[in-house]
Motif scaffolding. Sequence first.
Motif, PDB file in Angstrom:
ATOM      1  N   LEU A  42       0.837  -1.191  -0.244  1.00  0.00           N
ATOM      2  CA  LEU A  42      -0.013   0.335   0.162  1.00  0.00           C
ATOM      3  C   LEU A  42       0.989   1.007  -0.086  1.00  0.00           C
ATOM      4  O   LEU A  42       0.401   2.402  -0.453  1.00  0.00           O
ATOM      5  CB  LEU A  42      -0.975   0.018   1.026  1.00  0.00           C
ATOM      6  CG  LEU A  42      -2.015  -1.286   1.033  1.00  0.00           C
ATOM      7  CD1 LEU A  42      -2.925  -1.019   2.419  1.00  0.00           C
ATOM      8  CD2 LEU A  42      -2.763  -1.070  -0.249  1.00  0.00           C
ATOM      9  N   ALA A  45       1.790   1.601  -3.444  1.00  0.00           N
ATOM     10  CA  ALA A  45       0.739   2.000  -4.216  1.00  0.00           C
ATOM     11  C   ALA A  45       0.789   3.726  -4.048  1.00  0.00           C
ATOM     12  O   ALA A  45       0.458   4.233  -5.198  1.00  0.00           O
ATOM     13  CB  ALA A  45      -0.507   1.541  -3.858  1.00  0.00           C
ATOM     14  N   GLN A  46       0.941   4.291  -3.169  1.00  0.00           N
ATOM     15  CA  GLN A  46       1.006   5.712  -2.608  1.00  0.00           C
ATOM     16  C   GLN A  46       2.027   6.246  -3.507  1.00  0.00           C
ATOM     17  O   GLN A  46       1.605   7.397  -4.295  1.00  0.00           O
ATOM     18  CB  GLN A  46       1.069   6.044  -1.219  1.00  0.00           C
ATOM     19  CG  GLN A  46       0.026   5.906  -0.277  1.00  0.00           C
ATOM     20  CD  GLN A  46       0.341   6.033   0.973  1.00  0.00           C
ATOM     21  OE1 GLN A  46       1.634   5.646   1.448  1.00  0.00           O
ATOM     22  NE2 GLN A  46      -0.463   6.415   1.729  1.00  0.00           N
ATOM     23  N   LYS A  57      -0.566   1.096  -9.741  1.00  0.00           N
ATOM     24  CA  LYS A  57      -0.977   1.296  -8.359  1.00  0.00           C
ATOM     25  C   LYS A  57      -2.189   0.328  -8.213  1.00  0.00           C
ATOM     26  O   LYS A  57      -2.575  -0.191  -7.179  1.00  0.00           O
ATOM     27  CB  LYS A  57      -1.618   2.806  -8.366  1.00  0.00           C
ATOM     28  CG  LYS A  57      -2.684   3.047  -7.224  1.00  0.00           C
ATOM     29  CD  LYS A  57      -4.168   3.181  -7.630  1.00  0.00           C
ATOM     30  CE  LYS A  57      -4.786   3.200  -8.809  1.00  0.00           C
ATOM     31  NZ  LYS A  57      -6.052   3.389  -8.975  1.00  0.00           N
ATOM     32  N   ILE A  61      -2.750  -2.277  -4.855  1.00  0.00           N
ATOM     33  CA  ILE A  61      -3.697  -2.108  -3.897  1.00  0.00           C
ATOM     34  C   ILE A  61      -4.381  -3.626  -4.161  1.00  0.00           C
ATOM     35  O   ILE A  61      -4.721  -4.035  -2.929  1.00  0.00           O
ATOM     36  CB  ILE A  61      -4.777  -1.153  -4.302  1.00  0.00           C
ATOM     37  CG1 ILE A  61      -3.914   0.300  -4.083  1.00  0.00           C
ATOM     38  CG2 ILE A  61      -6.229  -1.179  -3.733  1.00  0.00           C
ATOM     39  CD1 ILE A  61      -4.955   1.541  -4.432  1.00  0.00           C
ATOM     40  N   LEU A  98     -10.023   0.182   0.614  1.00  0.00           N
ATOM     41  CA  LEU A  98      -9.129   0.135  -0.327  1.00  0.00           C
ATOM     42  C   LEU A  98      -9.769   0.128  -1.858  1.00  0.00           C
ATOM     43  O   LEU A  98      -9.211   0.922  -2.506  1.00  0.00           O
ATOM     44  CB  LEU A  98      -8.274  -1.238  -0.130  1.00  0.00           C
ATOM     45  CG  LEU A  98      -7.321  -1.108   0.943  1.00  0.00           C
ATOM     46  CD1 LEU A  98      -6.614  -2.649   1.116  1.00  0.00           C
ATOM     47  CD2 LEU A  98      -6.352  -0.103   0.718  1.00  0.00           C
ATOM     48  N   ASN A 102      -8.653   2.947  -4.405  1.00  0.00           N
ATOM     49  CA  ASN A 102      -8.269   2.430  -5.943  1.00  0.00           C
ATOM     50  C   ASN A 102      -9.171   3.200  -6.892  1.00  0.00           C
ATOM     51  O   ASN A 102      -8.520   3.833  -7.754  1.00  0.00           O
ATOM     52  CB  ASN A 102      -8.617   1.020  -5.883  1.00  0.00           C
ATOM     53  CG  ASN A 102      -7.913   0.570  -7.180  1.00  0.00           C
ATOM     54  OD1 ASN A 102      -6.904   1.038  -7.781  1.00  0.00           O
ATOM     55  ND2 ASN A 102      -8.216  -0.703  -7.731  1.00  0.00           N
ATOM     56  N   ASN A 105      -8.183   7.035  -6.434  1.00  0.00           N
ATOM     57  CA  ASN A 105      -6.661   7.507  -6.288  1.00  0.00           C
ATOM     58  C   ASN A 105      -6.428   8.384  -5.023  1.00  0.00           C
ATOM     59  O   ASN A 105      -5.764   9.265  -5.238  1.00  0.00           O
ATOM     60  CB  ASN A 105      -6.075   8.097  -7.672  1.00  0.00           C
ATOM     61  CG  ASN A 105      -6.068   7.107  -8.782  1.00  0.00           C
ATOM     62  OD1 ASN A 105      -5.903   6.110  -8.818  1.00  0.00           O
ATOM     63  ND2 ASN A 105      -6.702   7.671  -9.951  1.00  0.00           N
ATOM     64  N   LEU A 110      -5.703   5.558   1.799  1.00  0.00           N
ATOM     65  CA  LEU A 110      -4.430   4.638   1.790  1.00  0.00           C
ATOM     66  C   LEU A 110      -3.698   4.846   3.222  1.00  0.00           C
ATOM     67  O   LEU A 110      -3.504   3.763   3.917  1.00  0.00           O
ATOM     68  CB  LEU A 110      -3.390   4.573   0.911  1.00  0.00           C
ATOM     69  CG  LEU A 110      -4.023   3.988  -0.876  1.00  0.00           C
ATOM     70  CD1 LEU A 110      -3.150   4.468  -1.903  1.00  0.00           C
ATOM     71  CD2 LEU A 110      -4.483   2.582  -0.491  1.00  0.00           C
TER      72      LEU A 110
END
Length: 140
Positions: A42, A45-46, A57, A61, A98, A102, A105, A110
């Motif tokens: 995660l 993903a950020q 991303k 996630i 989550l 997603n 964004n 997150l």
Amino acid sequence: MNRLALKQLNKAYQQDALETSVYGASPVGLIVMLYEGAITALRKAQGEIKQNNFIEKGRLIGKGLDIINGLDTALNLEKGGEVTANLRDLYQYMMHRLSMANLKNDLDILDEVVGLLETLMSAWKQLDKAQGGSERVGQV
């Protein structure tokens, strides 16, 4: 050595180190490792959101969702009672959040989920330590 060979050796070393950690971990230590994996995915993903790399991303996630879903699936509601039921509710909440992160964004969502995972992981680490679990947890 060329770059590809070095990359392959590094990947093999990392896989061996992970396998050693998994085999040496207590059951509670394995749960801690799963939390660490979700948090790492995660956080990455950020970074991908910040770089507008939305495909990666989504993959990261998804990885976090898979780990949390696995933790949820492993719960034994019959033996765990109210604590386990509350943990299930929290896992379900995190998976919902989550999905929203997603779609939108959303870095803040997150952060929220990572914070929840870090809090839970801390408690699991204390339990592992109290049970004399693996000292290697957290070093993978």
